[in-house]
Design a protein around this motif. Sequence first.
Motif, PDB file in Angstrom:
ATOM      1  N   ARG A  76       9.334 -14.037  -2.147  1.00  9.67           N
ATOM      2  CA  ARG A  76       9.058 -15.263  -2.902  1.00  9.67           C
ATOM      3  C   ARG A  76      10.067 -15.461  -4.027  1.00  9.67           C
ATOM      4  O   ARG A  76      10.422 -16.573  -4.376  1.00  9.67           O
ATOM      5  N   ASP A 122      -7.990   0.293   3.677  1.00 10.52           N
ATOM      6  CA  ASP A 122      -6.875   0.450   2.759  1.00 10.52           C
ATOM      7  C   ASP A 122      -6.350  -0.928   2.346  1.00 10.52           C
ATOM      8  O   ASP A 122      -6.690  -1.947   2.948  1.00 10.52           O
ATOM      9  N   ALA A 123      -5.521  -0.937   1.316  1.00  9.41           N
ATOM     10  CA  ALA A 123      -4.904  -2.182   0.872  1.00  9.41           C
ATOM     11  C   ALA A 123      -3.837  -2.603   1.891  1.00  9.41           C
ATOM     12  O   ALA A 123      -3.385  -1.793   2.688  1.00  9.41           O
ATOM     13  N   PRO A 124      -3.433  -3.876   1.859  1.00 13.27           N
ATOM     14  CA  PRO A 124      -2.345  -4.280   2.757  1.00 13.27           C
ATOM     15  C   PRO A 124      -1.059  -3.531   2.406  1.00 13.27           C
ATOM     16  O   PRO A 124      -0.893  -3.058   1.295  1.00 13.27           O
ATOM     17  N   VAL A 126       3.303  -3.701   2.762  1.00 17.96           N
ATOM     18  CA  VAL A 126       4.451  -4.560   3.055  1.00 17.96           C
ATOM     19  C   VAL A 126       5.751  -3.809   2.789  1.00 17.96           C
ATOM     20  O   VAL A 126       5.799  -2.908   1.961  1.00 17.96           O
ATOM     21  N   THR A 169       2.904   3.119   1.356  1.00 16.34           N
ATOM     22  CA  THR A 169       3.798   3.180   0.205  1.00 16.34           C
ATOM     23  C   THR A 169       3.225   4.097  -0.867  1.00 16.34           C
ATOM     24  O   THR A 169       2.008   4.152  -1.056  1.00 16.34           O
ATOM     25  N   PHE A 170       4.118   4.777  -1.577  1.00 14.85           N
ATOM     26  CA  PHE A 170       3.750   5.674  -2.670  1.00 14.85           C
ATOM     27  C   PHE A 170       4.614   5.336  -3.883  1.00 14.85           C
ATOM     28  O   PHE A 170       5.816   5.159  -3.753  1.00 14.85           O
ATOM     29  N   MET A 171       4.000   5.265  -5.053  1.00  9.85           N
ATOM     30  CA  MET A 171       4.755   4.822  -6.239  1.00  9.85           C
ATOM     31  C   MET A 171       5.541   5.962  -6.917  1.00  9.85           C
ATOM     32  O   MET A 171       5.844   5.894  -8.102  1.00  9.85           O
ATOM     33  N   GLU A 252      -0.572  13.864  -0.267  1.00  4.95           N
ATOM     34  CA  GLU A 252      -1.322  12.639   0.046  1.00  4.95           C
ATOM     35  C   GLU A 252      -1.011  12.153   1.460  1.00  4.95           C
ATOM     36  O   GLU A 252      -1.900  11.810   2.240  1.00  4.95           O
TER      37      GLU A 252
ATOM     38  N   LEU B 185       3.383  -3.127 -11.490  1.00  8.73           N
ATOM     39  CA  LEU B 185       1.980  -3.566 -11.459  1.00  8.73           C
ATOM     40  C   LEU B 185       1.698  -4.519 -12.620  1.00  8.73           C
ATOM     41  O   LEU B 185       0.956  -5.487 -12.475  1.00  8.73           O
ATOM     42  N   HIS B 218      -0.375   6.630  -3.689  1.00 11.30           N
ATOM     43  CA  HIS B 218      -0.475   5.545  -2.703  1.00 11.30           C
ATOM     44  C   HIS B 218      -1.390   4.431  -3.206  1.00 11.30           C
ATOM     45  O   HIS B 218      -1.050   3.243  -3.129  1.00 11.30           O
ATOM     46  N   LEU B 220      -2.203   3.414  -6.111  1.00 11.41           N
ATOM     47  CA  LEU B 220      -1.660   2.569  -7.185  1.00 11.41           C
ATOM     48  C   LEU B 220      -0.915   1.375  -6.614  1.00 11.41           C
ATOM     49  O   LEU B 220      -0.998   0.263  -7.127  1.00 11.41           O
ATOM     50  N   PHE B 221      -0.164   1.620  -5.535  1.00  9.42           N
ATOM     51  CA  PHE B 221       0.631   0.520  -4.976  1.00  9.42           C
ATOM     52  C   PHE B 221      -0.254  -0.583  -4.413  1.00  9.42           C
ATOM     53  O   PHE B 221       0.163  -1.743  -4.324  1.00  9.42           O
ATOM     54  N   GLY B 222      -1.484  -0.217  -4.070  1.00  6.89           N
ATOM     55  CA  GLY B 222      -2.431  -1.220  -3.577  1.00  6.89           C
ATOM     56  C   GLY B 222      -2.754  -2.288  -4.613  1.00  6.89           C
ATOM     57  O   GLY B 222      -3.165  -3.400  -4.257  1.00  6.89           O
ATOM     58  N   ARG B 224      -0.588  -3.755  -6.379  1.00  2.77           N
ATOM     59  CA  ARG B 224       0.430  -4.779  -6.138  1.00  2.77           C
ATOM     60  C   ARG B 224       0.189  -5.538  -4.838  1.00  2.77           C
ATOM     61  O   ARG B 224       0.210  -6.772  -4.814  1.00  2.77           O
ATOM     62  N   THR B 225      -0.039  -4.800  -3.756  1.00  4.91           N
ATOM     63  CA  THR B 225      -0.147  -5.482  -2.458  1.00  4.91           C
ATOM     64  C   THR B 225      -1.419  -6.319  -2.377  1.00  4.91           C
ATOM     65  O   THR B 225      -1.411  -7.377  -1.753  1.00  4.91           O
ATOM     66  N   ARG B 226      -2.505  -5.864  -3.023  1.00  5.45           N
ATOM     67  CA  ARG B 226      -3.700  -6.711  -3.060  1.00  5.45           C
ATOM     68  C   ARG B 226      -3.383  -8.022  -3.783  1.00  5.45           C
ATOM     69  O   ARG B 226      -3.876  -9.080  -3.423  1.00  5.45           O
ATOM     70  N   LEU B 228      -0.309  -9.442  -3.998  1.00  8.46           N
ATOM     71  CA  LEU B 228       0.583 -10.220  -3.128  1.00  8.46           C
ATOM     72  C   LEU B 228      -0.209 -10.935  -2.041  1.00  8.46           C
ATOM     73  O   LEU B 228       0.109 -12.052  -1.658  1.00  8.46           O
TER      74      LEU B 228
END
Lengths: 309, 309
Positions: A76, A122-124, A126, A169-171, A252, B185, B218, B220-222, B224-226, B228
């Motif tokens: 975006r 789980d969360a989406p 990308v 993904t892992f931060m 993890e 985030l 892992h 934590l990144f959710g 962001r993706t949630r 998005l």
Amino acid sequence: MVLAQTWLVGLDWGTSSLRAFRIGANGGVLERREGPWGILAVEGGDFESRLRQFVGDWLAAAPLAPVLASGMVTSRQGWVEVPYLPCPAGIGELAAALHPLRLADGRILHFVPGLACRQAGDAPEVMRGEETQIAGALASGPTSCLFVLPGTHSKWAEVENGRVQRFSTFMTGELYALLCRHSILGRGMAGEAFQASAFEEGVRAGHAPGKATGGLLHRLFGVRTRGLAGELAPEAAASFLSGLLIGSEIREAEGMYSTGRAVDLIGSFALATRYGRAFALLGRPSTIWPEDLAARGHFALARAAGLVG
Amino acid sequence: MVLAQTWLVGLDWGTSSLRAFRIGANGGVLERREGPWGILAVEGGDFESRLRQFVGDWLAAAPLAPVLASGMVTSRQGWVEVPYLPCPAGIGELAAALHPLRLADGRILHFVPGLACRQAGDAPEVMRGEETQIAGALASGPTSCLFVLPGTHSKWAEVENGRVQRFSTFMTGELYALLCRHSILGRGMAGEAFQASAFEEGVRAGHAPGKATGGLLHRLFGVRTRGLAGELAPEAAASFLSGLLIGSEIREAEGMYSTGRAVDLIGSFALATRYGRAFALLGRPSTIWPEDLAARGHFALARAAGLVG
């Protein structure tokens, strides 16, 4: 000087940097350029001018060479927002979904779409850019593997039958940078030079089973208390933290992806080597791929799309 | 105006703030002051001048009242470095280990030592300040409980027979602040106003068993993706993150401390309430203690040391 012919121009256009590859007949990189013109640094959103400034000479000298772009440039905040392609997806699906944009001079720029997936509960998920690197690896043959792409947002991606089935993904990288620069842990550090023994100690601490010694929120504080107690030198603290985070990531991910298989590492050589060291310490083999996989991916996708012979 | 008599002056002197309590005959707080003069903000390390500026009037009006100080003021960066007292330790041990300092006018200032402990296979643990709050709670009777002290560095402390047996630290609060202010985030957040439903959703996500959905790096990144994917509004993202971290902390701590007992929450009312909500959601009762436990602790320790009648 006679330059080898340009068959393809590949752009790996991310958030903070822009990399370009001039690619020859066999997919090899003839020339590469890199600059700090990530999508957030493109003035006024004038991506086309930035492209011309960056590789206008390549384009002029090879007016028929296709141009492919991958990475956050399709988000975006980028040049054109291209919808994510759902998993499973491999070279064929990505090539079929290339998104064309006609430039001012009539030339077509082909954007590579990112991938999305969603696992139950789980969360989406990308990615934008990593799919092209994975395509570059898949182009050389493997059809079933587990890719690990370390970085700011480290990704694990499972491939079966040549297609990415799912990824997570892992931060890790971002958290490492934040903790070094802004947290109380950073105050106890003297530089970030790599120290192998401290790194390995951190990997073991981060990978250890939970229960009695907690998880990441607790273990992070141990970086500070080990320093206070004189058990971790300021010069070694950053390496210990890096190991702790990478060990935690592997632990993890082991709950999410098969632990029985070798790992394919994609990323900067320095970081991939660091992960390779962690995997070796934990008894797991890993393969480190060359750094120019994005270019290989551009070539593989262009060929699959019939843009190059 | 006649002021009630000062029996004790208590100082809770931390890294970023200084709080003072004028304490009466029964241990009640007659007056309190708070200022941004944490130990890192004391010019030239002249703690005595800062003390006089802050509560000189109290000291002059009550020349015989003892003065106790707890918190990071006893650390290496503080006024006087006082060695940690090893666990197990309760009111008796802390009172016996008060560290006296003679001020310029001959008055004695009593420093409360911090606590240290070490559990097998884990990093060392330290606290400075929380022991005084715990002493304040223990003074009102309980001899066996599990304290949770949320904050920048959240602490869990197990008390048996009136003495702290062991404790563990979690970087929950600091990580929350870092992620809101400096990470990707934070870019997806619009304010940090509390939203209960997003918080509870975060608690559930953070507390969920690992394996298929990974761990903190892992999850934590959710956040962001949630965002998005339009599943998490920018106004709700900070509350979700807060819940995710607190849920993760509770899950980690459950592996280290008995899950079968009620929890005693010590800290700011707003934060203690947030933790209480998380525990309730997870089916666990909790008690929220009043905020002036440091003053109660000062009084309990002064009395145990024979400094007040």
